[in-house]
Design an enzyme around this catalytic site. Structure first.
Site: not given
Ligand code: AMP
Length: 295
Positions: A84, A159, A198, A241, A252
């Site tokens: 993405k 999400r 990564r 990360r 996740r």
């Molecule tokens: P991402 O970069 O999209 O993988 O997001 C990293 C982390 O941020 C996720 O694993 C969640 O802990 C939190 N997060 C991001 N977007 C959401 C969302 N829409 N709802 C809940 N947690 C989120």
């Protein structure tokens, strides 16, 4: 309720560093955004590029891309590591609307040490989801910005089906609706390899992969570590990360399948979901995406 209110009170602090409106120093957003884009590109397992799994469901050719509204409200959908982040800048360029990544926003909040960041930090590191109320509030404020008036690309949000319903309600208030859900599909085992290898240079966002994009410092046979994984340009140590560990990724991905994938069923009846195979070279993924984007 108290929590939602406290969220509202910290928006000033949270949104300033993460918004891309002209009044704000957008460079503060850059490291995270660049990191995501580069990570997804570099983490691509070249050996698997040609072992593509056929895309499921509706094909790009027969996809009806708009749901009737003029505004493009697009959800860029897919598991962590699906690409993405690497595809989003191209979509932004083509549609000229901003990408709103809740993950980037939350990471910026954590880095800034804001109240939102403090609340999100631990749950993010463990691979869990922060509360629906928190992310919905963040998005609600963000889409009021001028640069979202022509539409926006949601990345990492919604999400959960609950978040999707809250989003629909929010959009309904302004006569809008989700016009496209672009679902990038990649098998879990590929994601694990992409994500867990990564490493990133925090300041620049330059990213590397232990197998597919090694830094010069990692000599053959050496074990990746902060001593052996150094940025090519500065020689500084790279970092992983906090949630790019196998343990957090497992959580996740489980959350993705159990809570996030049902969102597709939620939007399917509206005819706005397009599923694309993303287990191919990024350029080929882009070609598929390009076909389903509004002209
Ligand atoms: P991402 O970069 O999209 O993988 O997001 C990293 C982390 O941020 C996720 O694993 C969640 O802990 C939190 N997060 C991001 N977007 C959401 C969302 N829409 N709802 C809940 N947690 C989120």
């Amino acid at each position: 309720m108290a929590f939602v209110l406290s969220v509202a009170t910290v928006f000033g602090a949270l949104l300033q560093p993460i918004t891309v409106s002209p009044s704000v120093d957008a460079t503060q957003l850059r490291p995270a955004a660049v990191q995501r884009a580069q990570l997804d590109d570099s983490a691509r397992p070249a050996s698997r590029l040609r072992s593509a799994r056929p895309a499921l469901g509706r094909r790009t050719e027969d996809f009806c891309m708009m749901a009737g509204s003029d505004k493009t409200v697009m959800i860029l959908f897919g598991p962590p590591g699906a690409g993405k982040g690497s595809q989003a800048p191209k979509i932004v360029d083509k549609l000229n609307i901003p990408q709103l990544s809740t993950g980037d926003m939350l990471r910026a909040a954590v880095a800034a040490g804001s109240e939102v960041g403090k609340k999100a930090k631990d749950v993010m590191a463990s691979g869990g989801l922060v509360s629906d109320e928190l992310v919905v509030s963040i998005i609600r404020e963000r889409i009021k910005e001028d640069d979202c008036s022509g539409g926006f690309i949601l990345d990492g949000f919604p999400r959960t089906v609950e978040q999707a319903k809250m989003l629909d309600e929010m959009l309904d208030g302004s006569g809008d609706k989700v016009s496209l859900v672009l679902a990038l599909e990649v098998p879990d085992e590929v994601l694990t390899e992409r994500i867990c290898g990564r490493w990133v240079h925090k300041d620049s966002g330059r990213s590397y992969h232990v197998k597919f994009a090694t830094p010069k410092s990692l000599t053959e046979g050496a074990t990746p570590s902060v001593e052996t994984m150094l940025d090519d340009e500065t020689g500084e140590p790279l970092m992983q990360r906090a949630d790019d560990t196998e343990e957090a990724l497992g959580k996740r991905l489980q959350g993705y399948h159990e809570q996030t994938v049902p969102i597709l069923d939620h939007y399917e009846p509206a005819g706005v979901v397009s599923r694309l195979n993303a287990n191919i070279a990024p350029d080929e993924v882009w070609t598929s995406i390009d076909k389903v984007l509004p002209a």
